[in-house]
Design a protein around this motif. Structure first.
Motif, short mmCIF file in Angstrom:
data_model
loop_
_atom_site.label_atom_id
_atom_site.label_comp_id
_atom_site.label_asym_id
_atom_site.label_seq_id
_atom_site.Cartn_x
_atom_site.Cartn_y
_atom_site.Cartn_z
N UNK A 232 45.59 5.24 26.69
CA UNK A 232 45.07 6.19 25.69
C UNK A 232 46.20 6.84 24.91
N UNK A 233 47.26 6.08 24.64
CA UNK A 233 48.40 6.57 23.87
C UNK A 233 48.70 5.60 22.75
N UNK A 256 49.22 17.23 8.41
CA UNK A 256 47.97 17.97 8.63
C UNK A 256 47.46 17.78 10.04
N UNK A 257 47.57 16.55 10.56
CA UNK A 257 47.09 16.25 11.90
C UNK A 257 48.17 16.47 12.98
N UNK A 258 49.39 16.81 12.54
CA UNK A 258 50.52 17.04 13.44
C UNK A 258 50.80 15.81 14.30
N UNK A 259 50.92 14.67 13.61
CA UNK A 259 51.10 13.39 14.28
C UNK A 259 52.46 12.80 13.89
N UNK A 419 42.77 10.06 22.32
CA UNK A 419 44.06 9.39 22.32
C UNK A 419 45.19 10.40 22.07
N UNK A 420 46.36 10.13 22.65
CA UNK A 420 47.54 10.94 22.43
C UNK A 420 48.48 10.18 21.49
N UNK A 431 55.14 11.13 24.18
CA UNK A 431 54.26 12.15 23.62
C UNK A 431 54.99 13.48 23.64
N UNK A 432 55.13 14.15 22.47
CA UNK A 432 55.84 15.42 22.45
C UNK A 432 55.22 16.42 23.41
N UNK A 433 56.05 17.28 23.99
CA UNK A 433 55.60 18.28 24.93
C UNK A 433 54.55 19.18 24.28
#
Length: 435
Positions: A232-233, A256-259, A419-420, A431-433
């Motif tokens: 799920x990443x 906007x989605x901080x992705x 999903x991450x 995945x960022x903290x």
């Protein structure tokens, strides 16, 4: 589907349909120049159709065949990018030439190719980028004829948006936007177009025409693949830019989605290497600087997007090392990430990448955004593949309008399904903290 009132059956006829002074049309430049542009436009439509035929029904293909047709399709696409650049440059030169009747000439030139009544609505989407580029060029001109042409172009661009929305509506109605399982969409209208294309082109003939062979069987462990990510990443990657408009629009959506994301840069889009070996950055480098300043990672995608398995020796090294030099000039802390154009790599290419202390990054989720003009279809494809893979590095391209439109749809689905989003931290995709 109702056909919108596009005056150039596939683009726009802005000459005789909208300008009264078309009873004595002016020739658009030398005949050989007109013929060259018209031929490019016909070839551009043919390649667009072949791409759709190649990639239709990919889910049923075995992986080797899927990789093969994608590789050939991407080559057709990049050939089309060169055609589009030639067409756009020629039309821009005409519009800004100052000669009398130049706006009628531009419309008449387009109508030479677009007057075929047999064109389908989906065919028209092949010319949207050319139409948009001409719209931008005409915007800087003054006078009543320029205003009329600009207005007509705006109306036709809106008609193309209507065509896209009609296909989008078919697909949106076919699957649950929040459910875990995708429902197979019923794409009667789009399928009718694809079936018509299949009656004109055969996938086997397109592959034979390209003279391709099966790609290398197995990658080396030194490469990064999406299958090594946690369940799920996902990691988002964008190839072939920077684009003068779409790269920053994509970055704004990601913000906007901080992705996080990686933008794999084609060297010639940000500069060149002089005869003395010195790097020279161009305007595209300013866009890449903005991406870097916004926190996005820049990767190397070769100098010219050549198929590197066809190159050897110094030519192969130049494709990889020249872009690395440009990226180092732009950002001394440039990432070590490299992506082979088309995903095509062999032992020599891998050795050059390794010697440059770069790391090859592949993908296992292909959006096929370069082949699909319908954002909802792109979204469906990404989610369907992810449901099969469970995780992945997703391949997008930051040079398409349909990618800009599809990206929020994809991000909404990914977020809704838990999903991450992993980003490159200098040594791995993590995945960022706090996310």
């Amino acid at each position: 589907m109702r056909r919108p009132a596009l005056y150039l059956a596939g683009l726009v006829v802005v000459a005789c349909a909208t300008l009264a002074a078309c009873t004595t049309p002016h020739p658009a430049g030398p005949p050989d120049a007109r013929q060259a542009i018209a031929a490019d436009m016909r070839d551009m439509l043919a390649a667009y159709r072949k791409i759709i035929v190649l990639t239709a029904g990919q889910d049923a293909m075995p992986p080797p065949q899927r990789e093969l047709v994608n590789r050939v399709g991407k080559q057709l696409f990049h050939d089309n990018q060169q055609r589009r650049a030639r067409i756009d440059a020629a039309l821009a030169e005409l519009v800004h030439s100052g000669q009398a009747g130049r706006f009628e000439q531009a419309g008449a030139l387009l109508s030479e190719v677009g007057s075929d009544p047999a064109l389908h609505d989906a065919d028209r989407l092949a010319f949207r980028e050319t139409l948009a580029a001409l719209y931008d060029e005409v915007a800087g001109e003054a006078g009543p004829q320029a205003v009329r042409l600009h207005k007509r172009l705006a109306q036709d661009l809106q008609a193309l948006d209507d065509i896209e929305r009609a296909y989008d509506k078919e697909l949106h109605a076919a699957f649950d936007p929040l459910g875990q399982a995708m429902i197979a969409p019923r794409r009667e209208k789009w399928d009718s177009y694809v079936a018509w294309l299949a009656s004109r082109y055969r996938r086997e003939d397109i592959l034979k025409e390209a003279g391709v062979q099966l790609p290398p069987a197995q990658p080396t462990p030194a490469e990064i693949f999406g299958t090594r990510l946690p369940p799920k990443t996902v990691a988002l990657t964008f190839d072939d830019g920077p684009h003068r408009v779409y790269s920053e629009q994509i970055a704004a959506i990601l913000a906007k989605y901080k992705v996080p994301a990686v933008f794999f840069t084609v060297g010639q889009n940000i500069g060149s290497i002089g005869k003395d070996g010195a790097p020279h950055l161009n305007g595209g480098a300013d866009i890449s600087r903005k991406l870097r300043a916004a926190g996005y990672v820049l990767g190397n995608h070769s100098m010219t997007h050549a198929q590197l398995t066809k190159l050897t020796g110094e030519r192969l090294k130049a494709e990889i090392l020249d872009t690395d030099l440009l990226l180092r000039t732009l950002d001394p802390q440039r990432s070590i990430l490299f992506r082979f154009p088309y995903g095509d790599r062999n032992a020599e290419g891998k050795r050059v990448v390794a010697d440059a202390r770069l790391l090859s990054v592949m993908w296992n989720v292909d959006s096929l955004d370069w082949s699909d003009p319908v954002p909802a279809s792109i979204t469906q494809r990404v989610m369907t593949t992810l449901h099969q893979e469970g995780r992945g590095i997703i391949l997008f391209h930051d040079i398409h309008q349909q990618t800009v439109k599809a990206l929020p749809l994809v991000l909404d689905r990914l977020a809704a399904e838990g999903y991450r989003f992993a980003g490159w931290d200098g040594s791995d995709f993590t995945v960022p903290a706090g996310r």
